[in-house]
Design a protein around this motif. Structure first.
Motif, PDB file in Angstrom:
ATOM      1  N   LYS A   1      65.690  66.261  22.801  1.00 18.72           N
ATOM      2  CA  LYS A   1      67.096  65.582  23.079  1.00 18.72           C
ATOM      3  C   LYS A   1      67.735  65.445  21.520  1.00 18.72           C
ATOM      4  CE  LYS A   1      66.963  61.188  23.854  1.00 18.72           C
ATOM      5  NZ  LYS A   1      66.836  59.936  24.636  1.00 18.72           N
ATOM      6  N   ILE A   2      68.925  65.756  21.869  1.00 12.32           N
ATOM      7  CA  ILE A   2      70.043  65.621  20.354  1.00 12.32           C
ATOM      8  C   ILE A   2      71.000  64.460  20.828  1.00 12.32           C
ATOM      9  CG2 ILE A   2      71.659  66.418  19.071  1.00 12.32           C
ATOM     10  CD1 ILE A   2      70.233  69.283  19.219  1.00 12.32           C
TER      11      ILE A   2
ATOM     12  N   ALA B   1      64.530  71.012   6.469  1.00 12.43           N
ATOM     13  CA  ALA B   1      65.815  70.755   6.726  1.00 12.43           C
ATOM     14  C   ALA B   1      66.874  69.741   5.578  1.00 12.43           C
ATOM     15  CB  ALA B   1      66.101  70.291   8.184  1.00 12.43           C
ATOM     16  N   ASN B   2      65.873  69.121   4.965  1.00 11.40           N
ATOM     17  CA  ASN B   2      66.788  68.088   3.977  1.00 11.40           C
ATOM     18  C   ASN B   2      67.538  68.708   2.940  1.00 11.40           C
ATOM     19  OD1 ASN B   2      67.193  65.436   3.137  1.00 11.40           O
ATOM     20  ND2 ASN B   2      66.177  65.835   1.336  1.00 11.40           N
ATOM     21  N   ARG B   3      68.768  68.544   2.800  1.00  8.89           N
ATOM     22  CA  ARG B   3      69.628  69.133   1.731  1.00  8.89           C
ATOM     23  C   ARG B   3      70.274  70.619   2.198  1.00  8.89           C
ATOM     24  NH1 ARG B   3      68.032  67.816  -4.460  1.00  8.89           N
ATOM     25  NH2 ARG B   3      68.196  65.113  -3.868  1.00  8.89           N
ATOM     26  N   LEU B   4      69.884  70.779   3.623  1.00 14.34           N
ATOM     27  CA  LEU B   4      70.450  72.112   4.289  1.00 14.34           C
ATOM     28  C   LEU B   4      71.856  72.069   4.419  1.00 14.34           C
ATOM     29  CD1 LEU B   4      69.083  74.475   5.449  1.00 14.34           C
ATOM     30  CD2 LEU B   4      69.332  73.641   7.784  1.00 14.34           C
ATOM     31  N   VAL B   5      72.711  73.359   4.190  1.00 14.90           N
ATOM     32  CA  VAL B   5      74.005  72.886   4.313  1.00 14.90           C
ATOM     33  C   VAL B   5      74.499  73.443   5.892  1.00 14.90           C
ATOM     34  CG1 VAL B   5      76.360  73.954   3.441  1.00 14.90           C
ATOM     35  CG2 VAL B   5      74.526  73.556   2.078  1.00 14.90           C
ATOM     36  N   ILE B   6      75.305  72.753   6.258  1.00 14.54           N
ATOM     37  CA  ILE B   6      75.766  72.980   7.787  1.00 14.54           C
ATOM     38  C   ILE B   6      77.092  72.475   8.006  1.00 14.54           C
ATOM     39  CG2 ILE B   6      75.690  72.354  10.221  1.00 14.54           C
ATOM     40  CD1 ILE B   6      72.709  71.240   9.809  1.00 14.54           C
TER      41      ILE B   6
ATOM     42  N   GLU C   1      75.858  71.352  19.745  1.00 15.59           N
ATOM     43  CA  GLU C   1      75.640  72.819  19.851  1.00 15.59           C
ATOM     44  C   GLU C   1      74.985  73.373  18.477  1.00 15.59           C
ATOM     45  OE1 GLU C   1      78.231  71.708  21.114  1.00 15.59           O
ATOM     46  OE2 GLU C   1      77.729  71.714  23.418  1.00 15.59           O
ATOM     47  N   LYS C   2      75.918  72.933  17.612  1.00 12.68           N
ATOM     48  CA  LYS C   2      75.562  73.663  15.979  1.00 12.68           C
ATOM     49  C   LYS C   2      74.126  72.878  15.774  1.00 12.68           C
ATOM     50  CE  LYS C   2      76.406  75.616  12.168  1.00 12.68           C
ATOM     51  NZ  LYS C   2      76.596  77.249  12.224  1.00 12.68           N
ATOM     52  N   LEU C   3      74.011  71.666  16.036  1.00 12.39           N
ATOM     53  CA  LEU C   3      72.867  71.061  15.603  1.00 12.39           C
ATOM     54  C   LEU C   3      71.775  71.544  16.391  1.00 12.39           C
ATOM     55  CD1 LEU C   3      73.745  67.482  15.414  1.00 12.39           C
ATOM     56  CD2 LEU C   3      73.330  68.702  13.397  1.00 12.39           C
ATOM     57  N   LYS C   4      71.743  71.863  17.623  1.00 18.75           N
ATOM     58  CA  LYS C   4      70.808  72.470  18.210  1.00 18.75           C
ATOM     59  C   LYS C   4      70.444  74.027  17.788  1.00 18.75           C
ATOM     60  CE  LYS C   4      69.316  73.606  23.190  1.00 18.75           C
ATOM     61  NZ  LYS C   4      69.739  73.380  24.710  1.00 18.75           N
ATOM     62  N   GLU C   5      71.344  74.530  17.529  1.00 16.78           N
ATOM     63  CA  GLU C   5      71.403  75.994  16.801  1.00 16.78           C
ATOM     64  C   GLU C   5      70.502  75.964  15.416  1.00 16.78           C
ATOM     65  OE1 GLU C   5      74.007  79.331  14.608  1.00 16.78           O
ATOM     66  OE2 GLU C   5      75.109  78.204  16.049  1.00 16.78           O
ATOM     67  N   VAL C   6      70.688  74.950  14.707  1.00 16.54           N
ATOM     68  CA  VAL C   6      70.215  74.808  13.461  1.00 16.54           C
ATOM     69  C   VAL C   6      68.764  74.361  13.416  1.00 16.54           C
ATOM     70  CG1 VAL C   6      70.209  73.852  11.226  1.00 16.54           C
ATOM     71  CG2 VAL C   6      72.230  74.871  12.267  1.00 16.54           C
ATOM     72  N   PHE C   7      68.575  73.322  14.213  1.00 18.04           N
ATOM     73  CA  PHE C   7      67.260  72.629  14.335  1.00 18.04           C
ATOM     74  C   PHE C   7      66.276  73.216  15.374  1.00 18.04           C
ATOM     75  CE2 PHE C   7      69.969  69.661  11.814  1.00 18.04           C
ATOM     76  CZ  PHE C   7      68.921  69.151  10.872  1.00 18.04           C
TER      77      PHE C   7
END
Length: 242
Positions: free
Chosen positions: A79-80, A112-117, A65-71
């Protein structure tokens, strides 16, 4: 050199283990493992590999869910797949995200590279398992990852590209006098001067050696010799006074 590129176009474990892609011998055991491996990409993985993004260095607590929110901010996601351990079900810290459009994929790859999650700086790249010929995963000694402490650095990827080889001139021939004719033809006069100086040094060394040999015969130090000479001169003065 003409076909050299900082990013590998075809995966070779030996080249990936070299900082400039020019090594001829593997420098660690992992490279040997990768060279001997016969890896076949997982056929159970579905989706378009050319629209799939590889996301690594995730916090183990990060969810789908967090990955979907960010990307999803970069485009529509098809699909994730967050890779989890088959036994424990815990995250392994990397995932694959498939987009519907190439434009969204390229934008996520760029931004998105080096993005902080979740307090972790992530790494983003295209999927390589099904798109790069000869790919060997890191668990078999391949990949483009690795830590300096383990000695398994890998090069040729986005995170650690190859460095351009340095073409050093061939200095060996010139150093040993095998270069141009001008360097080989030393003047006889200069050669004679060097030989004369060497001969003089040898003679002076031979003259000094017997004196040193006598003084060192009994293991005497320079200070002891000086004190003995001083005592001897003192006795001579006493004898003259008498």
């Amino acid at each position: 050199m003409n076909d050299w590129a900082p990013i590998a176009k075809e995966y070779d474990p030996l080249k990936a283990g070299s900082i400039d892609g020019t090594d001829e011998e593997p420098h660690d055991r992992a490279i040997w493992r990768a060279m001997l491996a016969r890896y076949v990409p997982n056929k159970g993985v579905t989706g378009d590999p050319h629209l799939t993004l590889f996301v690594a260095r995730l916090n183990l607590q990060t969810t789908e869910e967090k990955l979907k929110e960010v990307f999803s901010r970069y485009g529509d996601i098809r699909k994730i797949r967050l890779v989890r351990d088959l036994v424990t079900g815990f995250s392994k810290g990397y995932a694959f995200i498939e987009y519907k459009e190439e434009r969204a994929l390229l934008k996520a790859h760029r931004d998105a590279n080096r993005l902080v999650i979740d307090q972790h700086e992530i790494f983003v790249d295209f999927e390589l398992e099904r798109t790069l010929k000869g790919w060997i995963p890191r668990r078999l000694g391949g990949g483009f990852g690795g830590k300096k402490e383990s000695g398994q650095l890998r090069f040729g990827g986005r995170d650690r590209p190859f460095r351009k080889p340095i073409n050093l001139p061939n200095m060996k021939n010139d150093f040993y006098g095998e270069g141009s004719a001008e360097k080989r033809n030393w003047s006889r006069e200069g050669t004679r001067d060097w030989r004369t100086r060497d001969r003089d040094r040898e003679r002076s060394r031979d003259k000094r050696w017997p004196e040193r040999e006598r003084s060192w015969a009994w293991g005497e130090s320079e200070r002891e010799r000086d004190s003995k000479e001083e005592r001897g001169r003192g006795r001579e003065r006493k004898d003259r006074d008498r």
